[in-house]
Motif scaffolding. Structure first.
Motif, PDB file in Angstrom:
ATOM      1  N   TYR A 107      67.107  49.299  38.175  1.00  0.00           N
ATOM      2  CA  TYR A 107      68.399  48.910  39.170  1.00  0.00           C
ATOM      3  C   TYR A 107      68.989  50.180  39.378  1.00  0.00           C
ATOM      4  O   TYR A 107      68.750  51.105  38.719  1.00  0.00           O
ATOM      5  N   SER A 108      70.198  50.010  40.403  1.00  0.00           N
ATOM      6  CA  SER A 108      70.318  50.945  41.584  1.00  0.00           C
ATOM      7  C   SER A 108      71.592  51.306  41.200  1.00  0.00           C
ATOM      8  O   SER A 108      72.607  49.490  41.249  1.00  0.00           O
ATOM      9  N   SER A 145      66.979  47.601  42.086  1.00  0.00           N
ATOM     10  CA  SER A 145      66.486  48.183  42.820  1.00  0.00           C
ATOM     11  C   SER A 145      65.597  48.319  44.012  1.00  0.00           C
ATOM     12  O   SER A 145      65.711  48.793  45.489  1.00  0.00           O
ATOM     13  N   ASN A 151      63.972  51.172  45.711  1.00  0.00           N
ATOM     14  CA  ASN A 151      64.219  51.495  44.923  1.00  0.00           C
ATOM     15  C   ASN A 151      65.040  53.063  44.693  1.00  0.00           C
ATOM     16  O   ASN A 151      64.552  53.947  43.867  1.00  0.00           O
ATOM     17  N   GLN A 152      65.492  53.455  45.384  1.00  0.00           N
ATOM     18  CA  GLN A 152      66.534  53.859  45.800  1.00  0.00           C
ATOM     19  C   GLN A 152      67.478  53.891  44.379  1.00  0.00           C
ATOM     20  O   GLN A 152      68.337  53.197  44.321  1.00  0.00           O
ATOM     21  N   LYS A 153      67.721  55.430  44.101  1.00  0.00           N
ATOM     22  CA  LYS A 153      68.352  55.434  42.972  1.00  0.00           C
ATOM     23  C   LYS A 153      70.151  54.998  42.998  1.00  0.00           C
ATOM     24  O   LYS A 153      70.905  54.232  42.053  1.00  0.00           O
TER      25      LYS A 153
END
Length: 246
Positions: free
Chosen positions: A2-3, A203, A208-210
């Motif tokens: 998750y982001s 994400s 997938n950028q945190k």
């Protein structure tokens, strides 16, 4: 995985741009008033490469051609100043996701957005996205709501005192996010939450950028902008546009 997306609104100040700001926000933003630069187009054109001139000439409408010349030439001038290169050494390419980058300085990030009579350019030390929109109160936005916003965002627009302002605030935030991550607009746009506050989303929606940090600001009464960053900037409490090169 998750982001987290954190969204808020900040001020756009009009104080003297030569006034120093405390600390280093890690991102520099420029405002371009396109109509004021029309007379400089012949001078700006000389900063474009042959391929850029050909691209400019492919625009059907002269206003679109002029806007491209102004924005591309100023971007190259600003990147030359930022990197301490001669402008002749500034070559802008596009990656596999069609996002522009600077091959000579891949760690320098930039983004451009324009709407009618204005444009903005952001240059940063980390991935950055900006969006600018004219608040068009004749636009029938209700037809596209389900394709762009989830239910809480649509409710936010519906209860707002200024529905158009809220619509464009949320729209510019989503645009800035997808530009920062280089994803582009797709059918999952409505799943990216951008109401004020903190949101946890899968994400995969943001490559997938945190973490993403999104800021809204008014350019003037008729234009709203948004800035999306991938790193926290604790002292970014306002947008202070920097002067353009002369």
């Amino acid at each position: 995985m998750y982001s987290t997306i954190l969204c808020r609104t900040i001020e756009c100040l009009t104080r003297d741009p030569s006034q120093n700001r405390k600390g280093d926000p890690g991102v520099t933003i420029y405002k371009i008033e396109l109509l004021k630069l029309q007379e400089t187009i012949p001078d700006l054109t000389r900063f474009l490469s042959d391929s850029e001139c050909q691209r400019a000439n492919r625009y059907h409408f002269i206003k679109d051609k002029n806007r491209f010349i102004i924005c591309r030439a100023l971007l190259k001038l600003l990147l030359a100043e930022y990197t301490a290169l001669d402008i002749s050494q500034i070559s802008i390419e596009v990656d596999a996701h069609k996002k522009p980058y600077l091959p000579s300085h891949p760690s320098v990030y930039f983004n451009v957005s324009h709407s009618l009579d204005y444009a903005i350019i952001a240059i940063a030390e980390n991935p950055v996205g900006v969006d600018l929109e004219y608040i068009n109160k004749e636009f029938n936005y209700k037809e596209i709501l389900p394709n762009v916003y989830h239910q809480k965002e649509m409710d936010e627009i519906e209860i707002s005192k200024d529905k158009y302002l809220t619509f464009y605030k949320l729209w510019t935030r989503k645009e800035a996010v997808v530009k920062a991550i280089g994803k582009g607009i797709d059918n999952d746009l409505y799943k990216i939450s951008v109401i004020d506050g903190s949101h946890t989303i899968p994400s995969s929606l943001v490559c997938n950028q945190k973490n993403l940090y999104v800021f809204s600001f008014m350019v003037n009464h008729n234009y709203i902008g948004a800035l999306a960053l991938t790193v926290p900037i604790n002292n970014l409490d306002d947008i202070l546009f920097q002067p353009l090169p002369r």
